[in-house]
Motif scaffolding. Structure first.
Motif, PDB file in Angstrom:
ATOM      1  N   UNK A  52      16.539   4.409   3.050  1.00  0.00           N
ATOM      2  CA  UNK A  52      16.576   4.123   1.777  1.00  0.00           C
ATOM      3  C   UNK A  52      15.943   5.581   1.053  1.00  0.00           C
ATOM      4  N   UNK A  53      14.731   5.698   1.704  1.00  0.00           N
ATOM      5  CA  UNK A  53      13.977   6.648   1.085  1.00  0.00           C
ATOM      6  C   UNK A  53      14.519   7.848   1.171  1.00  0.00           C
ATOM      7  N   UNK A  54      15.332   8.290   2.028  1.00  0.00           N
ATOM      8  CA  UNK A  54      16.012   9.538   2.029  1.00  0.00           C
ATOM      9  C   UNK A  54      16.973   9.808   0.951  1.00  0.00           C
ATOM     10  N   UNK A  73       0.735  -1.105   0.015  1.00  0.00           N
ATOM     11  CA  UNK A  73       0.196   0.146   0.062  1.00  0.00           C
ATOM     12  C   UNK A  73       0.673   1.188   0.134  1.00  0.00           C
ATOM     13  N   UNK A  74       1.996   1.096   0.256  1.00  0.00           N
ATOM     14  CA  UNK A  74       2.968   2.106   0.534  1.00  0.00           C
ATOM     15  C   UNK A  74       3.818   2.591  -0.827  1.00  0.00           C
ATOM     16  N   UNK A  75       3.810   1.682  -1.773  1.00  0.00           N
ATOM     17  CA  UNK A  75       4.925   1.520  -2.910  1.00  0.00           C
ATOM     18  C   UNK A  75       4.385   2.830  -3.782  1.00  0.00           C
ATOM     19  N   UNK A  76       3.248   3.163  -4.002  1.00  0.00           N
ATOM     20  CA  UNK A  76       2.876   4.204  -4.732  1.00  0.00           C
ATOM     21  C   UNK A  76       3.235   5.613  -3.994  1.00  0.00           C
ATOM     22  N   UNK A  77       3.127   5.647  -2.790  1.00  0.00           N
ATOM     23  CA  UNK A  77       3.554   6.782  -2.100  1.00  0.00           C
ATOM     24  C   UNK A  77       5.124   7.005  -2.282  1.00  0.00           C
ATOM     25  N   UNK A  78       5.905   5.882  -2.156  1.00  0.00           N
ATOM     26  CA  UNK A  78       7.392   6.220  -2.371  1.00  0.00           C
ATOM     27  C   UNK A  78       7.683   6.502  -3.917  1.00  0.00           C
TER      28      UNK A  78
END
Length: 275
Positions: free
Chosen positions: A142-144, A89-94
């Protein structure tokens, strides 16, 4: 124990990464232990990554590329691997965060994920579930990397003063987290404002939200619930949240005063004496 020979490199990004790492290592005539010694990791970790039982980090990938002369292959692959580890559910947000040129965030009770330290992220993610905590923490950190792009997004964060006092991970973790926020003082692309308790009623009482803006695509508002995310490009919602954010920024302390408040909290609550 799953053997590397039984892995299908097309089964997942992690399997493909492991397959390529093993191929490159064997081409260099190195054992797992020898490669680990070169990279300053254990041979066991190399083996776990090759068999997709451990998630590689960007640092591991950069070192392996340099040691194996792989022209950045593993560094390019690691983003795909890490993104595949995010909750579905979070992949689109990333992906939205990675594409956005401007990100506006309002947080009511904790530090935004893109600004979290390793210890703070680990404490947040470890509530109720400590399984695979190392991997899940690495994926969040890693998102940073979006801030390391050639053209990083402009990031504005309005954080409720509550988040400075909510002791997540203990005093040492909080000291490190607040010091991390202060490290952005001279970064014009990462701007942090604190919404003080004295504000009283404010435009963000409904809850936290993010606003993503793009060069050509419509802006998107993102809110989050328990185990679910809710991105929307509904023009009315975007207009409403944009107005709310304008009011939150106006009510928040200036960048300089926000930094001073963070320093005071470090001194008064967490015992950090700063010069």
């Amino acid at each position: 124990m799953t053997g590397i020979h039984s892995l299908d490199p097309g089964a997942s990004p992690g399997d493909y990464y492991g397959f390529e790492l093993r191929r490159l290592r064997e081409a260099a005539h190195l054992t797992q232990r020898q490669l680990g010694d070169i990279l300053s990791y254990t041979g066991s970790l190399v083996g776990q990554i090759e068999t997709a039982r451990k998630v590689p980090t960007p640092e591991f990938s950069e070192r392996a590329d340099a040691a194996l002369g792989s022209d950045g292959l593993l560094t390019r692959l690691v983003d795909l691997v890490l993104r595949s580890q995010l909750p579905s559910w979070f992949r689109q947000v990333a992906e939205l965060q990675a594409r956005a040129t401007e990100i506006y965030s309002f947080e009511t009770h904790m530090i935004h994920g893109l600004l979290q330290t390793e210890d703070y992220a680990r404490a947040v993610l470890g509530v109720l579930d400590r399984s695979n905590l190392d991997d899940r923490t690495a994926v969040r950190l890693a998102r940073r990397s979006i801030f390391e792009k050639e053209e990083p997004p402009v990031f504005w964060a309005v954080i409720s003063e509550t988040a400075l006092y909510q002791e997540i991970g203990g005093p040492e973790t909080m000291k490190g987290q607040l010091a991390h926020l202060l490290a952005f003082e001279d970064n014009s692309r990462i701007n942090i404002q604190i919404l003080p308790f004295a504000t009283g009623a404010h435009a963000g009482l409904t809850g936290s939200f993010d606003l993503y803006r793009f060069p050509t695509d419509p802006s998107i508002v993102y809110t989050e619930g328990y185990g679910s995310g809710h991105p929307t490009a509904n023009p009315d919602t975007v207009k409403d949240c944009s107005l709310r954010y304008d009011h939150l920024q106006a009510a928040a302390l200036s960048l300089r005063d926000s930094a001073e408040l963070i320093r005071r909290v470090m001194e008064d609550r967490y015992g950090e004496q700063l010069a």
